[in-house]
Scaffold this motif. Structure first.
Motif, mmCIF file in Angstrom:
data_model
loop_
_atom_site.group_PDB
_atom_site.id
_atom_site.type_symbol
_atom_site.label_atom_id
_atom_site.label_comp_id
_atom_site.label_asym_id
_atom_site.label_seq_id
_atom_site.Cartn_x
_atom_site.Cartn_y
_atom_site.Cartn_z
ATOM 1 N N GLY A 49 38.393 46.377 73.439
ATOM 2 C CA GLY A 49 37.504 46.836 72.372
ATOM 3 C C GLY A 49 36.067 46.933 72.870
ATOM 4 O O GLY A 49 35.741 46.486 73.978
ATOM 5 N N ARG A 50 35.243 47.530 72.027
ATOM 6 C CA ARG A 50 33.813 47.664 72.350
ATOM 7 C C ARG A 50 33.012 46.672 71.515
ATOM 8 O O ARG A 50 33.257 46.520 70.313
ATOM 9 C CB ARG A 50 33.330 49.094 72.097
ATOM 10 N N ILE A 51 32.053 46.035 72.173
ATOM 11 C CA ILE A 51 31.222 45.025 71.533
ATOM 12 C C ILE A 51 29.779 45.520 71.559
ATOM 13 O O ILE A 51 29.114 45.478 72.606
ATOM 14 C CB ILE A 51 31.332 43.661 72.256
ATOM 15 N N PRO A 52 29.252 46.027 70.442
ATOM 16 C CA PRO A 52 27.893 46.582 70.440
ATOM 17 C C PRO A 52 26.822 45.589 70.874
ATOM 18 O O PRO A 52 25.810 45.980 71.462
ATOM 19 C CB PRO A 52 27.702 47.031 68.979
ATOM 20 N N SER A 53 27.016 44.312 70.580
ATOM 21 C CA SER A 53 25.988 43.316 70.903
ATOM 22 C C SER A 53 26.053 42.829 72.341
ATOM 23 O O SER A 53 25.247 41.986 72.742
ATOM 24 C CB SER A 53 26.127 42.112 69.956
ATOM 25 N N LEU A 54 26.986 43.350 73.122
ATOM 26 C CA LEU A 54 27.133 42.877 74.498
ATOM 27 C C LEU A 54 25.936 43.323 75.336
ATOM 28 O O LEU A 54 25.612 44.507 75.380
ATOM 29 C CB LEU A 54 28.432 43.430 75.095
ATOM 30 N N PRO A 55 25.262 42.393 76.023
ATOM 31 C CA PRO A 55 24.147 42.797 76.896
ATOM 32 C C PRO A 55 24.670 43.500 78.138
ATOM 33 O O PRO A 55 25.874 43.524 78.397
ATOM 34 C CB PRO A 55 23.476 41.462 77.242
ATOM 35 N N GLU A 56 23.781 44.056 78.901
ATOM 36 C CA GLU A 56 24.177 44.751 80.125
ATOM 37 C C GLU A 56 24.627 43.720 81.161
ATOM 38 O O GLU A 56 23.850 42.897 81.630
ATOM 39 C CB GLU A 56 23.008 45.568 80.670
ATOM 40 N N LEU A 57 25.922 43.776 81.480
ATOM 41 C CA LEU A 57 26.508 42.831 82.422
ATOM 42 C C LEU A 57 27.368 43.586 83.423
ATOM 43 O O LEU A 57 27.944 44.627 83.100
ATOM 44 C CB LEU A 57 27.380 41.807 81.679
#
Length: 622
Positions: A576-584
């Motif tokens: 799934g996609r997590i909008p709050s995920l920072p750039e990692l």
């Protein structure tokens, strides 16, 4: 002087500025000036004022009894002024005449327009039909409004009870039920599926997805008609006995193996494939069923078989039975394990045992092989086949000794309870079976090609896999040609290829000749069906992953970053996609907080919590 005139289907009033006989310069009641044709003028009047004139004319029109007006009208064409005289019983005033015209114009069911200011009364039968139609529309509008109000109150209208699937999967947007549902969805900001679920019309989210798939792919249902099986004939009995290796829940056992030491010291390895094509004639009812379905459909906890259960039970390679089989025997050098030659036969063979992954993997694995354990059934045979599989894999140039280990996820559903387990892909069991299947599929493909008998091949070039009737290299497998022929109980392509191979071995004309359009049709239909079935299986696996999160009350979970904001859970095969995920960077492990789970949309919301820091590896001391 003021005028009452018609423009663009509307009645208007204006004040004359200049009269040029054929046209007039006017100023309307809002002060806008313009030019109109004199032929559009219906009335001229001095009093009252323009605004008051229109108000009084519209009031007169509203008070007129249209049915009485229709009864007063003649059968032939008439002008509005003549009918006004008849209706009022005297020469009408400009306002009465204008009111009559407005009333005529607003009653198209009663009066047909025949020109500017001229009408004809509708015939009695036509009027009756038009009024009945208008009444029906009024009742339908009222019914639609009731439906909408009940749906907005999350109550299913009684009339909807037998048409829920149609509303969900094949809505007729011209029906009042669908119009009411769409209006209620707009008012409640819910999708049709979610709204009907709130109304209690979708009791099972699982069945919601299953029924959609069945309606699209099995509109006539999944039951089978009676299938007649032909007699396989007097097939020779193989001198060997065989064993199969399958998952614990497998019922369509397509393949089995045998091992025999030949008098000269070489090994004879037998690969035995179930042969349903021996009992199902081309064009028969059973053949038509298999061709319509094209493949078995798999989903967690269930499956829809390609062939009827009676056919499967007849030809599956069940233990302690003698079964018809299409066999390939490999003569193998005992020292180098090189394949010295092959022979294909149509025969019967005794199946001694059905070995199952869940029990066999505890006995036959990399650790027991390394320890040289031989204290379990068929240990010697399995060890020999394992060594041969490694040799075959290396010959293809596809050795995975240093490859990245991959994990398969197994779903087990019982009484609506989901268990998701993992097993290492590429285990000795997997490699043994896959390598021997690759070998026989490539070899039978070579055999058909050598005799110019068409088959359905799978090839891969630059990562793209396609099916065709022409042999071509499969780069991913590292073989010169490859066809599916080892799963005829589960795939129609394998079933077709088995027919072609048997025709060759019996020296009979093949069922499908070169450039046979029927063979191209099989490729087309199989590709479409297989794509749809695989998509359904992925969706249902996603559904059960979400169910597992709910069942286990998972509030936080570990996941792996794939790219950007796309993640995969570590414990289950859920992406799934997590909008709050920072750039990692990819492969970073993170902790997510699970929020809303939607079993109808197969989606979830999650919030990034933290990054899992990998422990630093201490530098080696030289």
């Amino acid at each position: 002087m003021n005028i009452f005139y018609e423009e663009d289907g509307c009645f208007k009033v204006g004040s004359i500025l200049s009269d040029n006989t054929a046209s007039l310069q006017i100023e309307n009641q809002h002060g806008k000036r313009g030019k109109i044709k004199a032929a559009n003028v219906l009335l001229r009047f001095n009093q009252p004022g323009m605004a008051e004139f229109m108000v009084q004319a519209e009031n007169i029109a509203a008070e007129m009894d249209v049915e009485f007006l229709w009864e007063c009208s003649p059968q032939e064409d008439f002008s509005f002024s003549d009918l006004a005289s008849e209706y009022f019983g005297h020469a009408p005033s400009p306002m009465e005449a204008a009111g009559t015209l407005i009333r005529l114009h607003s009653s198209p069911m009663y009066f047909y327009k025949k020109g500017k200011g001229h009408y004809r009364a509708a015939p009695p039968d036509a009027l009756k039909a038009a009024l009945a139609s208008a009444e029906r529309k009024r009742l339908q509008a009222a019914l639609q409004e009731r439906y909408t109000q009940e749906l907005c109150a999350f109550t299913l209208p009684p009339e909807f009870s037998g048409m829920v699937q149609q509303l969900l999967y094949k809505p007729d947007r011209n029906s009042i039920e669908v119009k009411a549902l769409e209006a209620a969805c707009a008012a409640t900001h819910l999708s049709p599926a979610h709204l009907l679920q709130r109304c209690g019309a979708v009791p099972s989210s699982h069945d919601y997805h299953l029924h959609r798939f069945l309606l699209e792919n099995f509109p006539r249902g999944t039951d089978f008609s009676e299938v007649e099986l032909s007699i396989c004939g007097d097939l020779p009995l193989a001198e060997d006995t065989a064993f199969s290796i399958d998952d614990a829940v497998t019922t369509e056992i397509d393949d089995a193996f045998s091992v025999r030491k030949l008098p000269g010291g070489n090994w004879r390895i037998g690969v035995h494939i179930a042969a349903p094509s021996l009992g199902i004639e081309h064009g028969s009812e059973g053949d038509q069923i298999a061709m319509q379905r094209m493949s078995t459909v798999y989903m967690p906890g269930n499956k829809i078989t390609m062939l009827p259960d009676r056919v499967i039970q007849k030809f599956t390679l069940s233990e302690d039975r003698v079964c018809p089989a299409l066999s390939m025997y490999l003569e193998v050098d005992p020292e180098t394990l090189s394949v010295l030659g092959t022979e294909s036969r149509i025969e019967r063979i005794h199946i001694a045992a059905n070995l199952r992954h869940d029990t066999l993997e505890q006995l036959f694995n990399e650790d027991t092989l390394a320890a040289g354990r031989l204290d379990y059934p068929f240990a010697s045979e399995l060890t020999l086949l394992w060594n041969l599989a490694q040799k075959l894999e290396a010959a293809r140039g596809k050795s995975t000794e240093n490859g990245i280990p991959q994990v398969d996820f197994n779903f087990h559903v019982e009484n609506d309870f989901i268990t998701i387990t993992t097993r290492q892909r590429g285990s000795p069991i997997d490699k043994l079976v896959s390598e021997l299947m690759i070998f026989v599929n490539a070899e039978w493909g070579r055999l058909l090609a050598a005799h110019e008998i068409p088959g359905i091949y799978r090839s891969q070039n630059n990562g793209k896999v396609k099916m065709s009737t022409v042999p071509a290299p499969h780069q991913g497998l590292g073989v010169a040609q490859y066809l599916w022929s080892s799963s005829p109980l589960r795939r129609y392509v394998d079933f077709v290829n088995q027919r072609q191979i048997i025709s060759l071995l019996r020296e009979e004309p093949p069922v499908f000749s070169k450039n046979d359009t029927a063979l191209f049709a099989v490729i087309r239909d199989f590709d479409a069906a297989y794509t749809a079935y695989n998509e359904f299986q992925r969706n249902m696996e996603r559904y059960w992953c979400l169910r597992w999160l709910m069942q286990e009350n998972v509030l936080q979970a570990e996941a792996l970053v794939l790219r950007e904001n796309l993640i995969r859970f570590s414990r289950i095969p859920l992406i799934g996609r997590i909008p709050s995920l920072p750039e990692l960077p990819p492969s970073t492990k993170v902790i997510l907080e699970i929020a809303d789970i939607d079993l109808l949309d197969l989606n979830f919301n999650a919030r990034f919590v933290s990054r899992i820091e990998e422990p630093e590896v201490a530098d080696a001391i030289c």
